[in-house]
Scaffold this active site. Structure first.
Site, PDB file in Angstrom:
ATOM      1  N   ASN A 269       0.817  -1.217   0.000  1.00  0.00           N
ATOM      2  CA  ASN A 269       0.000   0.000   0.000  1.00  0.00           C
ATOM      3  C   ASN A 269       0.850   1.267   0.000  1.00  0.00           C
ATOM      4  O   ASN A 269       0.343   2.369   0.185  1.00  0.00           O
ATOM      5  CB  ASN A 269      -0.931   0.012   1.218  1.00  0.00           C
ATOM      6  CG  ASN A 269      -2.035  -1.011   1.099  1.00  0.00           C
ATOM      7  OD1 ASN A 269      -2.507  -1.301   0.003  1.00  0.00           O
ATOM      8  ND2 ASN A 269      -2.446  -1.589   2.221  1.00  0.00           N
ATOM      9  N   HIS A 271       3.054   2.459   2.123  1.00  0.00           N
ATOM     10  CA  HIS A 271       3.463   3.131   3.344  1.00  0.00           C
ATOM     11  C   HIS A 271       4.299   2.165   4.175  1.00  0.00           C
ATOM     12  O   HIS A 271       4.348   0.955   3.915  1.00  0.00           O
ATOM     13  CB  HIS A 271       2.269   3.686   4.137  1.00  0.00           C
ATOM     14  CG  HIS A 271       1.214   2.685   4.475  1.00  0.00           C
ATOM     15  ND1 HIS A 271      -0.099   2.856   4.159  1.00  0.00           N
ATOM     16  CD2 HIS A 271       1.285   1.508   5.111  1.00  0.00           C
ATOM     17  CE1 HIS A 271      -0.807   1.833   4.584  1.00  0.00           C
ATOM     18  NE2 HIS A 271       0.011   0.997   5.170  1.00  0.00           N
ATOM     19  N   CYS A 306       3.563   7.010   7.913  1.00  0.00           N
ATOM     20  CA  CYS A 306       4.973   7.303   7.652  1.00  0.00           C
ATOM     21  C   CYS A 306       5.301   6.933   6.211  1.00  0.00           C
ATOM     22  O   CYS A 306       5.023   5.811   5.769  1.00  0.00           O
ATOM     23  CB  CYS A 306       5.870   6.529   8.610  1.00  0.00           C
ATOM     24  SG  CYS A 306       7.628   6.932   8.464  1.00  0.00           S
TER      25      CYS A 306
END
Length: 375
Positions: A269, A271, A306
């Site tokens: 995804n 991240h 993040c």
């Protein structure tokens, strides 16, 4: 614990004797030059389904693996399956040498990765997609994904190299915007409870990166796979998985600054994978604790996504004693384990991951430690 070792040449020859060659009087009685179809039955104690292969009479290696029966080759080789009621999934894993750390046991990151793996395999087994983490047809249509909001892991005994761990997992609803997943970890040889875990996931729009409520359409796709009655890995009242994590304030006692995500830390995804945060949290632990103690439990609250370009600071301080709670004993319907005593041999720490440039909070955590066992 149950141990499995690599087969040597003799083992391979013995295994080949067990192979059945249709139309041949014996396992090595090749009477024709064309390809020969064989079916090998692995030892039944591993619970593997037979696979078929095509061997060339002029070559000794397997030339092509042919699918047989329902599902993919990975499904037939995987040591896992749905429970009879279809509401939970169990799978066995062998601890590899590269998954063992300085304590000569599996690391907490290894076990967290196994939790993620069995959860993903559970999702695949009930027909959810493989191009994301457990996305339903409606989620894919609306560009929705799951993101981790909270993880709590307790390990009572760490498995060693070649030990076999059996993990059971299941899902259920958790509020209007999320779901929860629970895990039970056992020694596959003895059935001993060696760990428990629970996590919460919330839904996010992949394009806008904003959280979104679980729609009725998605909920209907999920509910058929959820237990009708709540089933919790931590059913005890006031258990540690429910404990609120206080924010660590500066100045921290210990720190590790300017950590950067590697490309390998990104998941499908795009991240940073939630297991990476565990490693970052532990990077700022004092070395004297790492040398004499092992991690007993870890709780992480994920506050901000993040990304690859973020630079992260890891901060750690001893948890103030007035915020520490003693849990003397755990007795649950899914197993029982004696928790640590609240003393100097079992220190507790607060953790904070933040963006280096502006101090935005990425993740806050709490860990409990116990003295390393004699080995």
């Amino acid at each position: 614990m149950l141990k499995l070792c690599s087969c040597n040449v003799t083992d391979q020859v013995q295994a080949s004797v067990q192979c059945r060659f249709p139309g041949s009087p014996g396992p090595f009685a090749f009477r024709r030059r064309g390809p020969v179809s064989i079916s090998c039955s692995p030892p039944s104690r591993l619970g593997l389904r037979p696979i078929q292969a095509v061997l060339s009479s002029q070559k000794t290696e397997v030339a092509e693996v042919v699918k047989s029966g329902p599902g993919s080759l990975a499904d037939r080789l995987r040591l896992g399956s749905l429970a009879e009621d279809g509401l939970s999934f169990k799978e066995k894993y062998i601890v590899r040498c590269y998954e063992v750390g300085i304590n000569k046991t599996a690391t907490i990151e290894t076990l967290a990765n196994l939790l993620q793996e069995v959860g993903s395999n559970h999702a695949q087994s009930v027909g959810f997609s493989t191009d994301g983490f457990a996305t339903t047809p409606t989620m894919r249509k609306l560009h929705l994904i799951w993101v981790t909001a909270r993880m709590h892991i307790e390990i009572y005994k760490y498995p060693a190299w070649s030990d076999v761990v059996e993990i059971e997992t299941w899902c259920q609803s958790e509020g209007r915007i999320g779901t929860r997943r629970d895990w039970i970890l056992k020694d596959a040889a003895t059935g001993e409870l060696i760990g428990r875990a629970t996590g919460k996931w919330v839904m996010m729009n992949h394009d806008t990166r904003r959280l979104q409520k679980v729609s009725d359409e998605v909920r209907e796709e999920l509910l058929v796979h959820f237990p009708q009655e709540p089933r919790l890995a931590f059913p005890e009242k006031n258990n540690r998985s429910l404990k609120k994590i206080l924010k660590l304030e500066d100045p921290a006692q210990y720190s590790r600054l300017a950590l950067t995500p590697r490309r390998a830390d990104l998941d499908m995804n795009h991240h940073v994978n939630y297991v990476t945060y565990i490693g970052w949290v532990l990077e700022s632990m004092p070395q004297e604790t790492i040398d004499t103690h092992e991690l007993a439990s870890i709780t992480l609250d994920y506050r901000r996504e993040c990304l690859q370009d973020d630079v992260v600071d890891s901060l750690t301080s001893i948890e103030p004693t007035d915020s520490a709670e003693t849990v003397s004993e755990l007795n649950g319907t899914n197993g029982s384990a004696v928790a640590r005593k609240d003393d100097a041999d079992c220190p507790m720490f607060l953790h904070l991951l933040r963006v280096s440039c502006d101090g935005q909070e990425i993740n806050r955590g709490r860990t409990e430690w116990r003295k390393k066992p004699a080995r």
